[in-house]
Design an enzyme around this catalytic site. Structure first.
Site, mmCIF file in Angstrom:
data_model
loop_
_atom_site.group_PDB
_atom_site.id
_atom_site.type_symbol
_atom_site.label_atom_id
_atom_site.label_comp_id
_atom_site.label_asym_id
_atom_site.label_seq_id
_atom_site.Cartn_x
_atom_site.Cartn_y
_atom_site.Cartn_z
ATOM 1 N N ASP A 39 0.950 -1.272 0.083
ATOM 2 C CA ASP A 39 -0.122 -0.095 -0.127
ATOM 3 C C ASP A 39 0.968 1.238 -0.049
ATOM 4 O O ASP A 39 2.114 1.094 -0.168
ATOM 5 C CB ASP A 39 -1.114 -0.070 1.217
ATOM 6 C CG ASP A 39 -0.146 -0.037 2.542
ATOM 7 O OD1 ASP A 39 0.922 0.276 2.612
ATOM 8 O OD2 ASP A 39 -0.917 -0.337 3.621
ATOM 9 N N ALA A 40 0.129 2.556 -0.074
ATOM 10 C CA ALA A 40 1.091 3.727 0.352
ATOM 11 C C ALA A 40 2.004 4.025 1.319
ATOM 12 O O ALA A 40 3.225 4.461 0.967
ATOM 13 C CB ALA A 40 0.115 4.824 0.078
#
Length: 134
Positions: free
Chosen positions: A14-15
């Site tokens: 994810d980010a």
């Protein structure tokens, strides 16, 4: 038991650089595919025999996060096969620490009719030997 090493890439995260939860299922799939290879089988040859292996049930336990660039080890152990199913215990490890554990029930089905079928004798023999040595 078989073991597969793999690296965590940016596409897995994810980010925040943490492995996205669903990607662990991809890691388990790769582990089972390599487990099959060590037994002398591959998905294509089974499909040519009209055999497909499908996930019937899945139980997941997330313990610690995997992160970008981690080197992971996927451990795969097959249980005792039944008529048309087998349970796998799989672990995602990093430096000897358990990150994720999955219990995956796999069913053997007719690839055309999508109905359960008994294990082919050669695959059943390979699985039985593996479960006895686990």
């Amino acid at each position: 038991m078989t073991s597969l090493d793999l690296r965590v890439y940016i596409e897995d995260t994810d980010a925040g650089g943490i492995v996205y939860h669903a990607n662990y299922l991809n890691y388990l799939e790769r582990g089972r595919t390599e487990w099959l290879r060590t037994k002398g089988f591959d998905q294509n040859s089974l499909l040519e025999r009209n055999i497909a292996l499908v996930v019937r049930r899945l139980e997941c336990q997330y313990r610690l996060p995997a992160k970008l660039d981690d080197l992971l080890n996927i451990e795969t152990v097959a249980g005792t096969p039944r008529h048309c199913t087998v349970a796998f215990e799989q672990r995602v490890m990093r430096d000897g620490k358990l990150l994720f554990r999955g219990m995956v029930d796999i069913a053997c089905i007719d690839a055309t009719r999508y109905k359960p079928v008994r294990w082919p004798e050669d695959l059943l023999s390979a699985m039985t030997l593996d479960s006895q040595n686990a």
